[in-house]
Design a protein around this motif. Structure first.
Motif, PDB file in Angstrom:
ATOM      1  N   LEU A 252     -19.461  -0.702 -12.986  1.00  0.00           N
ATOM      2  CA  LEU A 252     -20.803  -0.862 -12.409  1.00  0.00           C
ATOM      3  C   LEU A 252     -21.371   0.363 -12.115  1.00  0.00           C
ATOM      4  N   SER A 253     -20.498   1.428 -11.484  1.00  0.00           N
ATOM      5  CA  SER A 253     -20.915   2.552 -10.882  1.00  0.00           C
ATOM      6  C   SER A 253     -20.660   4.044 -11.710  1.00  0.00           C
ATOM      7  N   TYR A 254     -20.141   3.986 -12.860  1.00  0.00           N
ATOM      8  CA  TYR A 254     -19.921   5.156 -13.702  1.00  0.00           C
ATOM      9  C   TYR A 254     -20.162   4.735 -15.179  1.00  0.00           C
ATOM     10  N   THR A 255     -19.880   5.961 -16.151  1.00  0.00           N
ATOM     11  CA  THR A 255     -20.120   5.771 -17.322  1.00  0.00           C
ATOM     12  C   THR A 255     -18.569   5.884 -17.822  1.00  0.00           C
TER      13      THR A 255
ATOM     14  N   ALA B 129     -18.867  11.060   3.183  1.00  0.00           N
ATOM     15  CA  ALA B 129     -19.411  10.846   1.740  1.00  0.00           C
ATOM     16  C   ALA B 129     -20.683  11.119   1.648  1.00  0.00           C
ATOM     17  N   PHE B 130     -21.475  10.837   2.329  1.00  0.00           N
ATOM     18  CA  PHE B 130     -22.956  11.203   2.365  1.00  0.00           C
ATOM     19  C   PHE B 130     -23.039  12.715   2.152  1.00  0.00           C
ATOM     20  N   GLN B 131     -22.303  13.430   3.284  1.00  0.00           N
ATOM     21  CA  GLN B 131     -22.529  14.937   3.391  1.00  0.00           C
ATOM     22  C   GLN B 131     -21.892  15.640   1.997  1.00  0.00           C
ATOM     23  N   VAL B 132     -20.805  15.191   1.464  1.00  0.00           N
ATOM     24  CA  VAL B 132     -20.029  15.830   0.308  1.00  0.00           C
ATOM     25  C   VAL B 132     -21.112  15.708  -0.808  1.00  0.00           C
ATOM     26  N   PHE B 133     -21.658  14.482  -1.212  1.00  0.00           N
ATOM     27  CA  PHE B 133     -22.557  14.273  -2.263  1.00  0.00           C
ATOM     28  C   PHE B 133     -23.930  15.103  -1.778  1.00  0.00           C
ATOM     29  N   ALA B 134     -24.243  15.337  -0.585  1.00  0.00           N
ATOM     30  CA  ALA B 134     -25.455  16.078  -0.488  1.00  0.00           C
ATOM     31  C   ALA B 134     -25.143  17.705  -0.736  1.00  0.00           C
ATOM     32  N   ASN B 135     -23.817  17.881  -0.452  1.00  0.00           N
ATOM     33  CA  ASN B 135     -23.293  19.334  -0.710  1.00  0.00           C
ATOM     34  C   ASN B 135     -23.422  19.723  -2.186  1.00  0.00           C
ATOM     35  N   VAL B 136     -22.928  18.602  -3.155  1.00  0.00           N
ATOM     36  CA  VAL B 136     -22.960  18.622  -4.421  1.00  0.00           C
ATOM     37  C   VAL B 136     -24.299  18.933  -5.016  1.00  0.00           C
ATOM     38  N   GLY B 137     -25.251  18.101  -4.442  1.00  0.00           N
ATOM     39  CA  GLY B 137     -26.786  18.465  -4.859  1.00  0.00           C
ATOM     40  C   GLY B 137     -27.259  19.974  -4.499  1.00  0.00           C
TER      41      GLY B 137
ATOM     42  N   ALA C 272     -28.646  25.340  -6.668  1.00  0.00           N
ATOM     43  CA  ALA C 272     -28.378  26.713  -6.478  1.00  0.00           C
ATOM     44  C   ALA C 272     -28.235  27.227  -8.089  1.00  0.00           C
ATOM     45  N   ALA C 273     -27.569  26.347  -8.827  1.00  0.00           N
ATOM     46  CA  ALA C 273     -27.395  26.896 -10.463  1.00  0.00           C
ATOM     47  C   ALA C 273     -28.451  26.466 -11.157  1.00  0.00           C
ATOM     48  N   GLY C 274     -29.598  25.850 -10.736  1.00  0.00           N
ATOM     49  CA  GLY C 274     -30.746  25.363 -11.510  1.00  0.00           C
ATOM     50  C   GLY C 274     -30.405  24.094 -12.174  1.00  0.00           C
ATOM     51  N   ALA C 275     -29.224  23.319 -11.662  1.00  0.00           N
ATOM     52  CA  ALA C 275     -29.061  22.060 -12.209  1.00  0.00           C
ATOM     53  C   ALA C 275     -29.474  20.908 -11.309  1.00  0.00           C
ATOM     54  N   ARG C 276     -29.753  19.823 -11.830  1.00  0.00           N
ATOM     55  CA  ARG C 276     -30.318  18.609 -11.264  1.00  0.00           C
ATOM     56  C   ARG C 276     -29.280  17.601 -11.414  1.00  0.00           C
ATOM     57  N   PRO C 277     -29.107  16.406 -10.433  1.00  0.00           N
ATOM     58  CA  PRO C 277     -28.313  15.669 -10.314  1.00  0.00           C
ATOM     59  C   PRO C 277     -27.827  14.639 -11.737  1.00  0.00           C
ATOM     60  N   GLU C 278     -29.242  14.473 -12.227  1.00  0.00           N
ATOM     61  CA  GLU C 278     -28.891  13.668 -13.647  1.00  0.00           C
ATOM     62  C   GLU C 278     -28.369  14.535 -14.838  1.00  0.00           C
ATOM     63  N   GLN C 279     -28.171  15.555 -14.751  1.00  0.00           N
ATOM     64  CA  GLN C 279     -27.414  16.717 -15.667  1.00  0.00           C
ATOM     65  C   GLN C 279     -25.909  16.645 -15.571  1.00  0.00           C
TER      66      GLN C 279
ATOM     67  N   GLY D  59     -22.686   7.165  -0.714  1.00  0.00           N
ATOM     68  CA  GLY D  59     -23.083   8.592  -0.603  1.00  0.00           C
ATOM     69  C   GLY D  59     -23.472   9.064  -2.049  1.00  0.00           C
ATOM     70  N   ARG D  60     -22.664   8.297  -3.177  1.00  0.00           N
ATOM     71  CA  ARG D  60     -22.791   8.651  -4.478  1.00  0.00           C
ATOM     72  C   ARG D  60     -24.372   8.490  -5.060  1.00  0.00           C
ATOM     73  N   VAL D  61     -24.517   6.977  -4.512  1.00  0.00           N
ATOM     74  CA  VAL D  61     -26.094   6.645  -5.117  1.00  0.00           C
ATOM     75  C   VAL D  61     -27.141   7.463  -4.430  1.00  0.00           C
ATOM     76  N   ALA D  62     -26.901   8.035  -2.995  1.00  0.00           N
ATOM     77  CA  ALA D  62     -27.840   8.863  -2.446  1.00  0.00           C
ATOM     78  C   ALA D  62     -28.394   9.956  -3.248  1.00  0.00           C
ATOM     79  N   LEU D  63     -27.039  10.665  -3.940  1.00  0.00           N
ATOM     80  CA  LEU D  63     -27.346  11.739  -4.701  1.00  0.00           C
ATOM     81  C   LEU D  63     -28.038  11.505  -6.410  1.00  0.00           C
ATOM     82  N   PHE D  64     -27.257  10.422  -6.665  1.00  0.00           N
ATOM     83  CA  PHE D  64     -27.400  10.108  -8.506  1.00  0.00           C
ATOM     84  C   PHE D  64     -28.406   9.202  -8.450  1.00  0.00           C
ATOM     85  N   GLY D  65     -28.730   8.193  -7.671  1.00  0.00           N
ATOM     86  CA  GLY D  65     -29.734   7.287  -8.043  1.00  0.00           C
ATOM     87  C   GLY D  65     -28.693   6.386  -8.954  1.00  0.00           C
ATOM     88  N   ASP D  66     -29.809   5.972 -10.128  1.00  0.00           N
ATOM     89  CA  ASP D  66     -29.258   5.430 -11.188  1.00  0.00           C
ATOM     90  C   ASP D  66     -28.196   5.803 -12.220  1.00  0.00           C
TER      91      ASP D  66
END
Length: 132
Positions: free
Chosen positions: A15-18, A53-61, A66-73, A95-102
């Motif tokens: 449901l939540s990953y590939t 969880a919200f904080q770590v995923f926000a930090n990943v974002g 900073a590297a010019g990347a987006r969550p969907e990449q 937390g994961r959905v807050a960063l990655f959405g779908d």
């Protein structure tokens, strides 16, 4: 950059990953494990897995940006959770959905005894593929 998502027919569909991501691009971005700290290095959500969880995923974002990347990449994440129990999954997923959405990168969730500081409950690292 292209991410081809594959969920083999002979494996249960998650449901939540590939299950498999085939990535094509010219730059790899490796994001170190992000911890539940704010911009000043203060712990967020002592004892609260959902807040951390919200904080770590926000930090990943932030690290991706900073590297010019987006969550969907992001092709792959690894989630480390102290004393993991299945009941923790909803807080982690929020937390994961807050960063990655779908977007559903491949992932591994690892239950660990401890992280680098005893008050950390979760840490997340990521790998993204982007075009130069």
């Amino acid at each position: 950059m292209t991410l081809e998502r594959i969920n083999p027919e002979d494996l249960p569909t998650p449901l939540s990953y590939t299950h498999v991501i085939v990535a094509t691009g010219s730059r790899l971005v490796f994001v170190a494990g992000q911890e539940p700290e704010d911009e000043q290095g203060n712990l967020v959500g002592p004892g609260d897995l959902a807040a951390q969880a919200f904080q770590v995923f926000a930090n990943v974002g932030r690290a991706l940006a900073a590297a010019g990347a987006r969550p969907e990449q992001v092709a792959k994440i690894t989630i480390f959770v102290v004393s993991y129990r299945p009941g923790y999954l909803p807080a982690i997923e929020d937390g994961r959905v807050a960063l990655f959405g779908d977007h559903k990168p491949a992932d591994t969730l690892v239950g660990v005894e401890a992280l680098s500081r005893p008050e950390y409950l979760i840490e997340v690292e990521a790998i993204a593929i982007i075009d130069a």
